[in-house]
Design an enzyme around this catalytic site. Structure first.
Site, PDB file in Angstrom:
ATOM      1  N   TYR A  57       0.817  -1.214   0.000  1.00  0.00           N
ATOM      2  CA  TYR A  57       0.000   0.000   0.000  1.00  0.00           C
ATOM      3  C   TYR A  57       0.857   1.273   0.000  1.00  0.00           C
ATOM      4  O   TYR A  57       0.450   2.292   0.514  1.00  0.00           O
ATOM      5  CB  TYR A  57      -0.949  -0.012   1.198  1.00  0.00           C
ATOM      6  N   TRP A 113       3.672   4.374   0.477  1.00  0.00           N
ATOM      7  CA  TRP A 113       4.076   5.210   1.598  1.00  0.00           C
ATOM      8  C   TRP A 113       5.286   4.669   2.354  1.00  0.00           C
ATOM      9  O   TRP A 113       5.677   5.223   3.373  1.00  0.00           O
ATOM     10  CB  TRP A 113       2.937   5.405   2.608  1.00  0.00           C
TER      11      TRP A 113
END
Length: 767
Positions: free
Chosen positions: A111, A113
């Site tokens: 995901y 980041w």
């Protein structure tokens, strides 16, 4: 590299929360922000204590139950022991599982980041590996942050990237806006972070300049500090998840007084007559006026009508924060905000109109660079199956079941192996007890992690990876002019390896090393990515040094594009020549496409759809689970700045003094937040910055169950996602609804459980 005194010199690096420089001084890492940053982020101070923290993972680890019994569902996930193994054995086991399971049954669960670097970006690395080595994987689409808006906006206005990143800039706000109507606020804690890094945090000074010029900021939300003091914002407290009702009432007031811009609506929009029938009540018998909205929103009739009239004849910018659409029916406030701005007739004007998620990230409100920022190619995914990102627990618990999404009827695939690299679902997913049960159903869970997050503690195979400070990379973003040579600042912890090195070794075992690496080392890739940007600069008439010169200098300033208002400005100036990329080419007040889907939970125009999660006797308070100010999501929760902002080691829950007094809670007390889904402990802070009836507990405290063997254990650390609901925003977007829920709060009087979130799980003897 050392200076004259023999100590390491400061070298550049970058993180999502800012560009910085660091050096070692007397055995300690000293971090200082980039000198050109006018408002640096204190999250940078999480780095020094995090590098060698006990939470770091030193060796590849295998869960004991999986090693002894083989792949398969296992209720011990999350509470089992681990066995350290050699890298060779760990990689052999992973490669064997990838062969056994096959691409169609592998979920690539990264995901993003994880790094501001363009190369060592775990999401890109794992997706490239699965595509080049296996031919693909079951993927996810959209994001937890903008799941509803990312699907809705292309139907009614345009791609989210254009509406959020290439639209009204902070410079335009400072120079032109007369009134900024900020639904959900403009919190600096959110704009302090950005993918690819950020060298100048300009939001605070821009709001100060606008306010000093006379611009009014109106904050609509339950938390007064969702705008900085510099904005001098007027606070309009509102019952959470009722912004759509307020927007409708403002629109009704404007229409009833004939103060809406009919010429703009006629030329630039489609579907106004259908929506007008709903707004006035001609279609359903209920006018959406201020008297109707007042009891829903908690805002007096007089204040609603006065606000509507203040919007007339001024340069007004309507902004809608990410937070509003991270809730049930989250599509509606995004859409209603567009229609409100259209009624005012200012979409596309400098400093006016509509901006989605201004201030939600450091990317928004900025000019775009004229040259491209190179990124690692992820290759081609030949597996067609996908899920909306927030539906992972549904997928794992209900394989083969049908669901609806954006006009499609899809089926959840059957997953045998989950491969997670970059990201922590035990931070960003909802109803964590349900997620625990879902993860216990898979055959194998492989995780790359630098530290023992709850996700790593549920894995079968844990591969330790480097932190960003332990490798070289290039930091760059399309909305920040500074490209950064991210120098290595520390040696890897224990036996940690870069994601790229791990995937290259796995690709070799699968006979696909050349396809994955293309024969390049990590440094070769950095040079390759830089050269692509440099070539684009030279082609456009700008100078760019060779890679070695750039690397030694540490920085390269990229040319910025004009502040031209992007897609919406071009559409306003020439609606026929530059139509919007919507089905009609116009702003869709009514969408025939969405109406054709037949979704009762997302009709063909903005509408008030009452939420099902409302206060009741068992859970009388609204919980706002917003983004934290002391870290990015859950990253480096064990870092110095994050830890210093906790109380007695717990995350801080803010509530209004009146709500605290009614429950016998004093400032600093440890409190228990609970509802039917779970419970957690937090430290109470009494604050009038929170409206009555609301408790605010930010996300990101590492999940720490008191007794992992229980079905719904108490989280002793303060993770609000043990309380939030795991449902989609609607059948249109199936987005995340984790921003809001309802809870009760009580003073905790039992023996205070210890915090073990950062203590490594039990390990058995090595082989």
């Amino acid at each position: 590299m050392t200076g004259p005194d023999g100590r390491a010199e400061f070298r550049p690096h970058s993180a999502h929360w800012g560009v910085f420089e660091a050096a070692w001084r007397d055995g300690e890492l000293v971090v200082r922000p980039h000198p050109g940053d006018p408002d640096p982020n204190r999250i940078l101070q999480n780095f020094p204590r995090a590098l060698r923290h006990e939470a770091r993972i030193a060796r590849p680890m295998i869960r004991r139950g999986w090693l002894e019994q083989g792949p398969g569902a296992d209720p011990r996930r999350g509470r089992d022991e681990y066995l350290p193994v050699s890298w060779d054995r760990a990689l052999d086991l992973v490669a064997g599982e990838l062969r056994r399971v096959g691409a169609e049954r592998i979920f690539g669960g990264s995901y993003g980041w994880s790094s501001a670097g363009r190369f060592h970006h775990a999401q890109s690395q794992v997706h490239r590996f699965l595509n080049t080595a296996l031919g693909g994987y079951v993927r996810s689409v959209n994001s937890y942050s903008a799941g509803a808006s990312g699907v809705l906006l292309p139907h009614v206005l345009g791609p989210m990237e254009d509406i959020s990143r290439r639209n009204v800039t902070w410079d335009a706000v400072a120079q032109h806006s007369d009134l900024v109507l900020a639904f959900g606020g403009l919190a600096l804690k959110n704009s302090m972070v950005a993918g690819g890094g950020i060298s100048r945090h300009v939001e605070r000074d821009s709001m100060r300049a606008a306010a000093e010029r006379g611009c009014e900021f109106i904050l609509v939300g339950p938390l007064r500090d969702d705008c900085p003091e510099e904005a001098r914002a007027e606070w309009l407290p509102i019952t959470p998840n009722t912004d759509t009702a307020l927007m409708l009432a403002l629109m009704h007031t404007l229409a009833a007084a004939g103060k809406h811009d009919r010429a703009f609506l006629d030329r630039y929009t489609t579907g106004w007559p259908v929506f007008e029938d709903y707004l006035t009540g001609r279609s359903d018998g209920q006018p959406k006026d201020a008297a109707w909205a007042a009891p829903i929103t908690g805002i007096p009739v007089e204040r609603i009508t006065a606000l509507a009239h203040r919007l007339v004849g001024r340069r007004v910018l309507v902004t809608v924060a990410h937070s509003l659409q991270r809730a049930e029916h989250g599509e509606q406030p995004v859409w209603a905000g567009i229609v409100l701005a259209a009624m005012l007739g200012q979409i596309g004007l400098p400093g006016g109109g509509y901006h989605y998620a201004l201030g939600a990230l450091g990317h928004t409100g900025r000019r775009t660079n004229l040259v491209s920022t190179a990124a690692l190619s992820q290759g081609r995914n030949r597996v067609g199956a996908f899920i909306p990102v927030a539906r992972i627990a549904d997928m794992l618990q209900h394989p083969g079941e049908a669901y609806e999404y954006n006009g499609q009827r899809l089926t959840y695939p059957e997953i045998g192996l989950v491969y997670w690299a970059g990201g922590n679902p035990f931070h960003h997913h909802q109803d964590l007890n349900r997620l625990r049960e879902a993860f216990r159903r898979v055959e194998t869970l492989v995780v790359h992690e630098p530290a023992w997050t709850a996700t790593a503690r549920h894995a079968d195979i844990v591969l330790p990876v480097t932190m960003t400070l332990e490798r070289e990379d290039i930091g760059s973003s399309q909305t920040d002019p500074l490209m950064v040579a991210m120098h290595k600042l520390a040696e890897p912890y224990g036996e940690a390896r870069d994601d790229y090195a791990i995937f290259a070794a796995l690709a070799a075992r699968l006979g696909r090393e050349e396809a994955f690496t293309e024969g390049r080392s990590a440094r070769d890739w950095l040079r390759h990515l830089y050269d692509r940007t440099a070539a684009d600069m030279r082609a456009k008439g700008f100078e760019a040094p060779e890679f070695e010169v750039f690397w030694k200098a540490g920085y390269l300033t990229l040319p910025e594009g004009p502040d031209d208002g992007g897609l919406l400005r071009a559409f306003r100036e020439d609606p026929e020549g530059v139509p919007l990329p919507t089905p009609s080419g116009r702003i869709e007040v009514f969408s025939a496409t969405i109406a054709g889907f037949g979704y009762a939970d997302c009709p063909g125009h903005p509408a008030w759809l009452a939420p099902s999660d409302v206060p009741e006797a068992a859970a009388p308070l609204h919980l706002v689970a917003n983004q934290p100010a002391t870290r990015l999501h859950s990253q480096l929760d064990f870092g110095g700045h994050s830890q210093e902002m906790k109380r007695r080691g717990r995350e801080v829950a803010r509530l209004h003094p009146a709500d605290a007094a009614a429950r016998g809670i004093a400032d600093g007390d440890i409190v228990r937040l609970f509802n039917a889904r779970g419970a957690c402990l937090a430290a109470a802070e009494l604050s009038e910055e929170v409206m009555p009836g609301v408790v605010n507990l930010p996300t990101g405290a590492w999940y720490d169950p008191e007794d992992p063997a229980e079905d719904r254990p108490l989280c002793v650390h303060g993770n609000p996602n043990v309380l939030t609901r795991d449902i989609g925003t609607s059948r249109l977007a199936q987005g995340c609804t984790g921003q809001l829920t309802t809870v009760e709060v009580e003073r905790f009087t039992g023996n205070l459980p210890p915090i073990r979130a950062f203590t490594p799980p039990g390990a058995v003897a090595a082989e």
